[in-house]
Design a protein around this motif. Structure first.
Motif, PDB file in Angstrom:
ATOM      1  N   LEU A 101       0.831  -1.200   0.000  1.00 43.37           N
ATOM      2  CA  LEU A 101       0.000   0.000   0.000  1.00 43.37           C
ATOM      3  C   LEU A 101       0.869   1.255   0.000  1.00 43.37           C
ATOM      4  O   LEU A 101       0.544   2.245  -0.667  1.00 43.37           O
ATOM      5  N   ASP A 102       1.983   1.217   0.725  1.00 43.23           N
ATOM      6  CA  ASP A 102       2.888   2.363   0.755  1.00 43.23           C
ATOM      7  C   ASP A 102       3.470   2.646  -0.626  1.00 43.23           C
ATOM      8  O   ASP A 102       3.664   3.808  -1.006  1.00 43.23           O
ATOM      9  N   ARG A 103       3.751   1.591  -1.391  1.00 41.34           N
ATOM     10  CA  ARG A 103       4.331   1.780  -2.718  1.00 41.34           C
ATOM     11  C   ARG A 103       3.267   2.172  -3.759  1.00 41.34           C
ATOM     12  O   ARG A 103       3.561   2.914  -4.703  1.00 41.34           O
ATOM     13  N   LEU A 104       2.056   1.662  -3.591  1.00 40.19           N
ATOM     14  CA  LEU A 104       0.989   2.026  -4.517  1.00 40.19           C
ATOM     15  C   LEU A 104       0.552   3.476  -4.347  1.00 40.19           C
ATOM     16  O   LEU A 104       0.212   4.157  -5.318  1.00 40.19           O
ATOM     17  N   PHE A 105       0.573   3.970  -3.099  1.00 36.58           N
ATOM     18  CA  PHE A 105       0.142   5.335  -2.801  1.00 36.58           C
ATOM     19  C   PHE A 105       1.259   6.040  -2.023  1.00 36.58           C
ATOM     20  O   PHE A 105       1.248   6.088  -0.787  1.00 36.58           O
ATOM     21  N   PRO A 106       2.244   6.572  -2.730  1.00 33.67           N
ATOM     22  CA  PRO A 106       3.375   7.207  -2.043  1.00 33.67           C
ATOM     23  C   PRO A 106       3.005   8.501  -1.318  1.00 33.67           C
ATOM     24  O   PRO A 106       3.701   8.898  -0.386  1.00 33.67           O
ATOM     25  N   VAL A 107       1.912   9.165  -1.755  1.00 34.26           N
ATOM     26  CA  VAL A 107       1.480  10.392  -1.089  1.00 34.26           C
ATOM     27  C   VAL A 107       0.785  10.015   0.223  1.00 34.26           C
ATOM     28  O   VAL A 107      -0.185   9.247   0.203  1.00 34.26           O
ATOM     29  N   PRO A 108       1.262  10.514   1.359  1.00 40.78           N
ATOM     30  CA  PRO A 108       0.684  10.102   2.653  1.00 40.78           C
ATOM     31  C   PRO A 108      -0.815  10.362   2.773  1.00 40.78           C
ATOM     32  O   PRO A 108      -1.537   9.546   3.339  1.00 40.78           O
ATOM     33  N   GLU A 109      -1.294  11.502   2.238  1.00 41.47           N
ATOM     34  CA  GLU A 109      -2.721  11.806   2.363  1.00 41.47           C
ATOM     35  C   GLU A 109      -3.569  10.766   1.640  1.00 41.47           C
ATOM     36  O   GLU A 109      -4.583  10.290   2.160  1.00 41.47           O
ATOM     37  N   GLN A 110      -3.163  10.424   0.415  1.00 44.18           N
ATOM     38  CA  GLN A 110      -3.910   9.409  -0.343  1.00 44.18           C
ATOM     39  C   GLN A 110      -3.853   8.061   0.351  1.00 44.18           C
ATOM     40  O   GLN A 110      -4.848   7.333   0.407  1.00 44.18           O
ATOM     41  N   ARG A 111      -2.688   7.713   0.879  1.00 42.54           N
ATOM     42  CA  ARG A 111      -2.538   6.427   1.556  1.00 42.54           C
ATOM     43  C   ARG A 111      -3.443   6.348   2.790  1.00 42.54           C
ATOM     44  O   ARG A 111      -4.084   5.322   3.038  1.00 42.54           O
ATOM     45  N   ASP A 112      -3.524   7.424   3.535  1.00 33.71           N
ATOM     46  CA  ASP A 112      -4.395   7.440   4.713  1.00 33.71           C
ATOM     47  C   ASP A 112      -5.864   7.326   4.319  1.00 33.71           C
ATOM     48  O   ASP A 112      -6.653   6.658   4.997  1.00 33.71           O
ATOM     49  N   GLN A 113      -6.225   7.984   3.210  1.00 31.72           N
ATOM     50  CA  GLN A 113      -7.613   7.910   2.748  1.00 31.72           C
ATOM     51  C   GLN A 113      -7.980   6.488   2.317  1.00 31.72           C
ATOM     52  O   GLN A 113      -9.068   5.988   2.622  1.00 31.72           O
ATOM     53  N   VAL A 114      -7.043   5.827   1.619  1.00 27.76           N
ATOM     54  CA  VAL A 114      -7.292   4.442   1.198  1.00 27.76           C
ATOM     55  C   VAL A 114      -7.400   3.530   2.415  1.00 27.76           C
ATOM     56  O   VAL A 114      -8.245   2.628   2.462  1.00 27.76           O
ATOM     57  N   ARG A 115      -6.554   3.755   3.410  1.00 29.17           N
ATOM     58  CA  ARG A 115      -6.622   2.952   4.631  1.00 29.17           C
ATOM     59  C   ARG A 115      -7.971   3.135   5.327  1.00 29.17           C
ATOM     60  O   ARG A 115      -8.547   2.165   5.841  1.00 29.17           O
ATOM     61  N   GLU A 116      -8.481   4.360   5.357  1.00 25.70           N
ATOM     62  CA  GLU A 116      -9.763   4.617   6.000  1.00 25.70           C
ATOM     63  C   GLU A 116     -10.906   3.908   5.269  1.00 25.70           C
ATOM     64  O   GLU A 116     -11.804   3.329   5.886  1.00 25.70           O
ATOM     65  N   ILE A 117     -10.851   3.958   3.934  1.00 29.60           N
ATOM     66  CA  ILE A 117     -11.882   3.273   3.145  1.00 29.60           C
ATOM     67  C   ILE A 117     -11.815   1.765   3.380  1.00 29.60           C
ATOM     68  O   ILE A 117     -12.836   1.104   3.597  1.00 29.60           O
ATOM     69  N   GLY A 118     -10.612   1.203   3.334  1.00 30.67           N
ATOM     70  CA  GLY A 118     -10.459  -0.229   3.573  1.00 30.67           C
ATOM     71  C   GLY A 118     -10.897  -0.633   4.959  1.00 30.67           C
ATOM     72  O   GLY A 118     -11.556  -1.666   5.145  1.00 30.67           O
ATOM     73  N   ALA A 119     -10.564   0.201   5.963  1.00 31.47           N
ATOM     74  CA  ALA A 119     -10.965  -0.110   7.336  1.00 31.47           C
ATOM     75  C   ALA A 119     -12.480  -0.039   7.486  1.00 31.47           C
ATOM     76  O   ALA A 119     -13.093  -0.871   8.173  1.00 31.47           O
ATOM     77  N   ALA A 120     -13.105   0.956   6.838  1.00 36.78           N
ATOM     78  CA  ALA A 120     -14.565   1.069   6.916  1.00 36.78           C
ATOM     79  C   ALA A 120     -15.248  -0.131   6.274  1.00 36.78           C
ATOM     80  O   ALA A 120     -16.203  -0.689   6.829  1.00 36.78           O
ATOM     81  N   ALA A 121     -14.751  -0.538   5.086  1.00 29.46           N
ATOM     82  CA  ALA A 121     -15.343  -1.697   4.408  1.00 29.46           C
ATOM     83  C   ALA A 121     -15.152  -2.966   5.227  1.00 29.46           C
ATOM     84  O   ALA A 121     -16.068  -3.776   5.380  1.00 29.46           O
ATOM     85  N   ARG A 122     -13.951  -3.119   5.776  1.00 25.23           N
ATOM     86  CA  ARG A 122     -13.661  -4.328   6.551  1.00 25.23           C
ATOM     87  C   ARG A 122     -14.514  -4.383   7.816  1.00 25.23           C
ATOM     88  O   ARG A 122     -15.064  -5.438   8.143  1.00 25.23           O
ATOM     89  N   ARG A 123     -14.632  -3.260   8.521  1.00 22.55           N
ATOM     90  CA  ARG A 123     -15.437  -3.253   9.741  1.00 22.55           C
ATOM     91  C   ARG A 123     -16.899  -3.533   9.436  1.00 22.55           C
ATOM     92  O   ARG A 123     -17.577  -4.258  10.161  1.00 22.55           O
TER      93      ARG A 123
END
Length: 374
Positions: free
Chosen positions: A165-187
């Protein structure tokens, strides 16, 4: 106007292509989807163990969750084998009861020449029907090994997801947004699966003691079937109410509490069994389940029914079991973009699927904190 028509056309083509890919690749995609959801159940169980038992490490909790799921699956297979063996031992008695029931139906409709069960099973239509059921069951059984292999590799691969995920989204803001979406879907999916498991277990527990009290034979086997059927939205609970009723209708030996003799004793017994089983399905489904699941399954009742039909047509039996969580996942993902948010609104029950857009000009993968609580 032409631009809008072009967008609509692209949406239609993309939807058709996606459905075609899902249908043609169902032999690969359906087992993998089942493996992902089984993996989420195990991970959710492991997370609960870690939160409740502080001295247990993450790896030990995962081992316990995997063992618990495998033991539960083994017990279910054992119950099925025991139930089939018990019914097979009374096959001739069940056949006679079924033949009498067919004759009663033909007599009620004033029709002559009532067929026997053997004639129905071995005619052309019967052979096609049972061949379809046998093929579907055989395919699902054959996929179990593949599903377990997928689950094992999902556990092995999850440690590498963070660096990827860090390599796919090198921009920290985008990476955090993707993590939030994944966490929401998973929860959302984990909570739905665990809530559905608790609801199914509660209905099964109460139904089992009801069947025992009424004197239904092989109550444990029937209760295990009810537990599995309750994972299918809407239709599953209806079928779960009729399965014990049909077995009670053809049960060779009626319980002693029924009046002795009488041509209608089997029908009275089946009606009482239906009322007893339906009571728990209705009471828990209409009073307990909405309170527990109201915050986890924000789907319209019509959408749930349509998704069951659509996913069932695409993936068969696995699609029916996964229809609700897959639709929940689609709603969460559609809610993250302004261009697709209208789809999430239509899928949701209250018109608020979450995922509020914070930057309309560049809406993809941009969400506020509300999405994380969806």
């Amino acid at each position: 106007m032409s631009v809008r028509s072009g967008v609509v056309g692209i949406w239609i083509i993309a939807t058709g292509v996606l459905i075609g890919v899902l249908y043609l690749g169902r032999s690969i995609l359906a087992p993998f989807a089942l493996a992902v959801f089984l993996f989420l159940i195990m991970e959710g169980f492991a997370r609960i163990i870690v939160e409740q038992v502080k001295f247990v490490g993450r790896n030990i909790a995962r081992a316990i969750s995997i063992l618990a799921v495998l033991v539960g699956f083994g017990l279910f297979v054992g119950l099925l084998a025991q139930g089939i063996a018990q019914f097979g031992g009374q096959a001739s008695e069940y056949e006679q009861k079924i033949n009498n029931l067919i004759a009663d139906v033909y007599g009620l409709l004033q029709m002559d020449s009532a067929p026997t069960l053997t004639q129905i099973i071995f005619n052309e239509s019967g052979q096609r029907f049972f061949a379809t059921i046998a093929n579907a069951t055989g395919d699902l059984s054959g996929d179990l090994v593949v599903i377990l292999i997928y689950v094992a590799f999902l556990f092995l691969a999850q440690s590498a997801w963070g660096p990827k995920l860090d390599r796919l989204f090198p921009v920290p803001e985008q990476r955090d947004q993707v993590r939030e979406i994944g966490a929401a879907a998973r929860r959302g999916i984990e909570t739905y699966l665990w809530t559905q498991t608790v609801i199914s277990a509660l209905i099964t527990f109460l139904t089992y003691f009801t069947l025992i009290a009424l004197g239904v034979q092989n109550a444990l086997f029937l209760s295990a079937l009810i537990f599995v059927l309750n994972y299918i939205p809407t239709v599953g609970s209806i079928v779960a109410a009729f399965v014990p009723t049909l077995f009670a209708l053809v049960q060779p030996e009626l319980p002693a509490w029924l009046p002795a003799g009488g041509e209608n004793a089997s029908y009275i017994f089946a009606a009482i069994v239906f009322l007893g089983v339906s009571f728990w399905q209705f009471a828990i489904g209409n009073f307990v389940q909405p309170r527990i699941m109201g915050e986890t399954l924000n789907l319209s009742a019509l959408v749930v029914l349509l998704s069951l039909a659509i996913w069932g047509a695409i993936w068969g039996i696995p699609g029916m079991f996964l229809s609700a969580p897959l639709t929940v996942l689609m709603m969460i993902l559609f809610a993250q973009s302004a261009s697709t948010r209208w789809i999430a609104v239509l899928l949701s029950a209250d018109g608020n699927p979450g995922g509020v857009i914070s930057k309309p000009a560049n809406d993809d993968l941009v969400i506020t904190a509300e999405t994380a609580d969806t």
